[in-house]
Design an enzyme around this catalytic site. Structure first.
Site, PDB file in Angstrom:
ATOM      1  N   TYR A 146       0.799  -1.218   0.000  1.00  0.00           N
ATOM      2  CA  TYR A 146       0.000   0.000   0.000  1.00  0.00           C
ATOM      3  C   TYR A 146       0.837   1.275   0.000  1.00  0.00           C
ATOM      4  O   TYR A 146       0.292   2.373   0.016  1.00  0.00           O
ATOM      5  CB  TYR A 146      -0.956   0.024   1.204  1.00  0.00           C
ATOM      6  CG  TYR A 146      -0.304   0.322   2.536  1.00  0.00           C
ATOM      7  CD1 TYR A 146      -0.321   1.608   3.067  1.00  0.00           C
ATOM      8  CD2 TYR A 146       0.337  -0.675   3.269  1.00  0.00           C
ATOM      9  CE1 TYR A 146       0.277   1.900   4.282  1.00  0.00           C
ATOM     10  CE2 TYR A 146       0.934  -0.397   4.483  1.00  0.00           C
ATOM     11  CZ  TYR A 146       0.897   0.893   4.985  1.00  0.00           C
ATOM     12  OH  TYR A 146       1.496   1.171   6.184  1.00  0.00           O
ATOM     13  N   ASP A 256       5.791  -6.840  14.767  1.00  0.00           N
ATOM     14  CA  ASP A 256       6.436  -7.237  13.514  1.00  0.00           C
ATOM     15  C   ASP A 256       7.944  -7.061  13.618  1.00  0.00           C
ATOM     16  O   ASP A 256       8.578  -6.526  12.714  1.00  0.00           O
ATOM     17  CB  ASP A 256       5.877  -6.411  12.353  1.00  0.00           C
ATOM     18  CG  ASP A 256       6.202  -7.021  10.993  1.00  0.00           C
ATOM     19  OD1 ASP A 256       6.516  -8.235  10.950  1.00  0.00           O
ATOM     20  OD2 ASP A 256       6.149  -6.300   9.984  1.00  0.00           O
TER      21      ASP A 256
END
EC number: 2.7.11.22
Length: 469
Positions: A146, A256
């Site tokens: 994105y 993450d």
């Protein structure tokens, strides 16, 4: 040990949808000055200092948004099957959406860049900041699902920046990963967290302007294969734990952690980056996706389907990265599927049962008949270089615990004996102070590095020559 981040009750899910609409619509209303307070109202403005369980955090609401404005934010249903084999084998690739330059493409056949004297990144103050024409794009660094990241330059002060350009689609609104990253980073000010300088909103794009950081830990390890200098491992790990302790105390999970999301500046500073998956307890959510951490750094509780996340989720990744920096190879490089990843973990730590991990049988994807029964072994049997560094094996063993409740917290890890030979002043630094402002704290040359790569004007002496999973 670690703080629990509890899922929210089902009746609060409606609030999540409303919050997404509010946040997405709010980006179109942000004034183009960095000092504008409108965006601050979107962010978490107060975090309780009580225990995370039962914590009520405050979000300021934007009452100016008309209720009839319908901004759709795309939501996708997970089709995650933990035992389904992926189409392609997992392979080590460099990050495409973090704020750093591709080291290999820029330095092939060249000397390692000389280090520069440490200086804290300066925040833009000119009213020209916040305008799209305030920055010049220099080169494309990478592209994600994105967003596209560019190396850029400020036309106001000439400083290098990283421009994370997020594509907006009218029918979908602002991607919520972008909303998360911007809203969280706006309130995080720490030397070991990448600094968000500016936010630029146009009809087609949302651009996050970050401080420019030279490389990442993944590229640094690729540049110096076979394991890093033990002193450098210690300084990198200390900085990682500093940054994590800071966000965990604010009940924020990164979710993450992996080497390519740990940026390394040309002064040796390590900075947490890519907060697109980060989660604050103040953002209501019925459950957390278990598709959040790159396979090699994903903890066994998440692999087995647990959604009761705590700050311990990040600490497993710390343990994996610690071992990888010392040993020179990924700790658990699964290549086939989730089952293979778990087998690699259990081969070293032992196959869990209710005695070693109370509650494991209640996890959705734990099927005892699927796994070979292994006995645990000492970590030095799996990664022999741990035995060369005082207290390294003990620290790694306290981070790499299958049961999340047994993992050491970031704050506790900073007090581990492994760090006992570092200057005491490191524990007294303010949040925005670099560890390299402390005398005699410096990175050492990696094996085979030319001393010409080290700047003669570096006030800290020998320092960094820079170079995934």
């Amino acid at each position: 040990m670690c703080d629990l981040i509890e899922p929210q009750p089902a009746e609060k899910i409606g609030k999540m949808k409303k919050l997404r609409r509010t946040l997405s619509e709010s980006f179109s209303r942000i004034a183009l000055k960095k000092e504008d307070t409108t965006f601050d109202e979107i962010c978490v403005t107060k975090m309780s200092t009580r225990n995370c369980q039962g914590t009520d955090s405050v979000i300021k609401h934007l009452d100016t948004i008309p209720e009839d404005k319908k901004v759709r934010v795309q939501r996708t249903q997970s089709t995650f099957d933990p035992f389904e084999k992926p189409a392609n084998q997992v392979k080590r690739v460099h990050s495409e959406n973090n704020a750093c330059i591709n080291f290999k493409s820029s330095s092939a056949g060249k000397e390692s860049p000389k280090v520069r004297r440490h200086s804290s990144p300066s925040s833009p103050t000119s009213p020209k900041f916040g305008k799209a024409d305030s920055y010049e794009k220099l080169e494309k660094l990478g592209e994600g699902s994105y967003a596209t990241v560019y190396k850029g330059k400020s036309k106001v002060n000439g400083k290098l920046v990283a421009l994370k350009v997020i594509r907006l689609q009218e029918e979908e609104g602002t991607p919520f990963t972008a909303i998360r990253e911007a809203s969280l980073l706006k309130g995080l000010k720490h030397a070991n967290i990448v600094l968000l300088h500016d936010i630029i909103h146009t009809k087609e794009t949302l651009t996050l302007v970050f401080e420019y950081v030279h490389t990442d830990l993944c590229q640094y390890m690729d540049k110096h294969p076979g394991g890093l200098h033990p002193d450098n491992v210690k300084l990198f790990l200390f900085q990682l734990l500093r940054g994590l302790s800071y966000i965990h105390q604010r009940y924020i999970l990164h979710r993450d952690l992996k080497p390519q999301n740990l940026l390394i500046s040309d002064t040796g500073e390590l900075k947490l980056a890519d907060f697109g998956l980060a989660r604050a307890k103040s953002v209501p959510s019925h459950t957390y996706s278990n598709e959040v951490v790159t396979l090699w750094y994903r903890p066994p509780d998440v692999l087995l389907g647990s959604t009761e996340y705590s700050t311990c989720l990040d600490m497993w990744g710390v343990g994996c990265i610690f071992v990888e920096m010392i040993q020179g190879v990924a700790a658990f490089p699964g290549m086939k599927d989730i089952q293979d990843q778990l087998e690699r973990i259990f081969l070293v730590l032992g196959t869990p049962n209710e005695d070693t991990w109370p509650g494991v049988h209640s996890l959705p994807h734990f099927k005892p008949e699927r796994f070979t029964v292994y006995s645990s072994k000492s970590l030095r049997q799996a990664w022999n270089k741990l035995s060369y560094v005082n207290h390294a094996e003990d620290l790694a063993s306290k981070l790499l615990q299958c049961s999340p409740k047994n993992r050491l917290s970031a704050q506790a890890a900073l007090s581990h004996e492994y760090f006992s030979d570092l200057p005491p002043r490191l524990w007294e630094l303010t949040d925005m102070s670099s560890i390299f402002t402390v005398p005699n704290v410096r990175l050492q040359p990696e094996a085979g590095e030319s001393m010409r790569a080290f700047g003669k004007n570096n006030s800290y002496g020998k320092s960094l020559s820079n170079s995934k999973h």
